[in-house]
Design an enzyme around this catalytic site. Structure first.
Site, short mmCIF file in Angstrom:
data_model
loop_
_atom_site.label_atom_id
_atom_site.label_comp_id
_atom_site.label_asym_id
_atom_site.label_seq_id
_atom_site.Cartn_x
_atom_site.Cartn_y
_atom_site.Cartn_z
N GLU A 9 -2.33 2.32 3.45
CA GLU A 9 -2.20 1.45 2.29
C GLU A 9 -3.38 0.47 2.28
O GLU A 9 -3.30 -0.61 2.90
CB GLU A 9 -0.86 0.71 2.36
N GLY A 20 5.33 0.02 -4.37
CA GLY A 20 5.79 -1.36 -4.52
C GLY A 20 6.24 -1.62 -5.95
O GLY A 20 7.33 -1.24 -6.37
N HIS A 58 3.30 -4.05 7.51
CA HIS A 58 2.80 -4.10 6.13
C HIS A 58 1.71 -5.18 6.04
O HIS A 58 1.80 -6.22 6.71
CB HIS A 58 3.94 -4.43 5.18
N TRP A 77 10.82 -2.69 -2.19
CA TRP A 77 11.16 -3.68 -3.22
C TRP A 77 10.56 -5.06 -2.92
O TRP A 77 10.67 -5.98 -3.72
CB TRP A 77 12.69 -3.81 -3.34
P1 13P Z 1 2.09 -1.62 -5.21
O1 13P Z 1 2.70 -0.24 -5.41
O2 13P Z 1 2.72 -2.66 -6.06
O3 13P Z 1 0.61 -1.58 -5.23
O4 13P Z 1 2.50 -2.06 -3.71
C1 13P Z 1 2.17 -1.22 -2.69
C2 13P Z 1 2.85 -1.71 -1.47
O5 13P Z 1 2.47 -2.73 -0.92
C3 13P Z 1 4.00 -0.93 -0.98
O6 13P Z 1 4.31 -1.26 0.31
#
Ligand code: 13P
Length: 257
Positions: free
Chosen positions: A167, A237, A97, A9
């Site tokens: 990611e 996200g 992250h 979140w």
């Molecule tokens: P989005 O799904 O908004 O691209 O974000 C990815 C994220 O950073 C999840 O940790």
């Protein structure tokens, strides 16, 4: 094994009431889900509140945190320790992250956090990902460095609770040109990440580590990433803040055989 979907979140929503509403809506939408483990990672302050929701809602999810500090207690103003997170209901922590790395978090700090979280009996999710895609790099150097830096000197006995999230920073929806990766590339990266883990940890330990993908995952592309990306789940996200979208996303993955 169940697929894992983590709802990051980030710094949303604004109020406890809105957090409860979002959790409640998602819980109602996801009744009957069988093949997906859903983990909600709200801001720290909402953990105790979400943990004390009625059983019908609470039992649908595990709770997680978005960061942690590596010491157990003491004079560390503003930080939150693994035992505090655990006592507040967290069972998992997202570590390293890219949004935290952008604020100065190093591989060394990430490594300490992973060890502290695993030693406290929670699951640790190590995020890795390159800032930009260079055509010449098959396996981006930074991904290898973040991976090897994160797992340095980790006891193999603790790896049962370890998860990797690939990611790529350029794919995160909140970035100016954020655009989802392709399932084909995610497939290739997941294989390369697993190969690197095999080398570093041995095949037995490495083969049990789930690899997730994150970056602009939504209700339309989620199933394809999981079906074709050789991954064990997703880190979501933006789409996790919209109950309707997130419910469709999880349901789409739940249907995959
Ligand atoms: P989005 O799904 O908004 O691209 O974000 C990815 C994220 O950073 C999840 O940790």
């Amino acid at each position: 094994m169940k697929k894992i979907i983590i709802a990051n979140w980030k710094m949303n929503p604004t109020t406890p009431r809105a957090a409860l509403r979002l959790m409640g809506k998602v819980a109602r939408g996801l009744r009957g889900i069988k093949n997906v483990e859903v983990i909600l990672a709200p801001p720290f302050v909402f953990l105790p509140i979400l943990r004390h929701t009625p059983y019908a809602i609470r039992h649908m999810f595990k709770l997680g945190a978005q960061d942690v500090f590596y010491e157990r207690e003491g004079a560390f103003t503003g930080e939150v320790a693994p035992p505090q997170l655990k006592a507040s209901g967290a069972r998992m922590v997202v570590i390293g992250h890219s949004e935290r790395r952008a604020m100065g978090e190093t591989d060394d700090a990430v490594n300490k956090k992973i060890k502290a979280v695993l030693e406290s009996g929670m699951r640790a999710v190590l995020c890795v990902g390159e800032k930009e895609r260079k055509a010449s790099e098959v396996f981006p150097k930074v991904v290898r460095e973040e991976l090897l830096g994160g797992i340095r000197k980790i006891k193999k006995s603790l790896l049962a609770n370890f998860i990797i999230a690939y990611e790529p920073v350029w794919a995160i929806s909140s970035n100016a040109r954020g655009k989802a990766d392709t399932p084909k590339n995610v497939y290739e990266m997941a294989i390369l990440i697993r190969r690197e883990l095999y080398r570093a940890l041995g095949k037995r330990a490495a083969s049990k580590i789930p690899v997730l993908y994150g970056g602009s995952v939504d209700e339309k592309n989620a199933a394809e990433f999981v079906a074709k990306g050789a991954i064990d789940g997703l880190l979501v996200g933006g789409a996790s803040l919209n109950a309707k979208k997130f419910v469709s996303l999880v349901k789409a993955v739940d249907k995959i055989k």
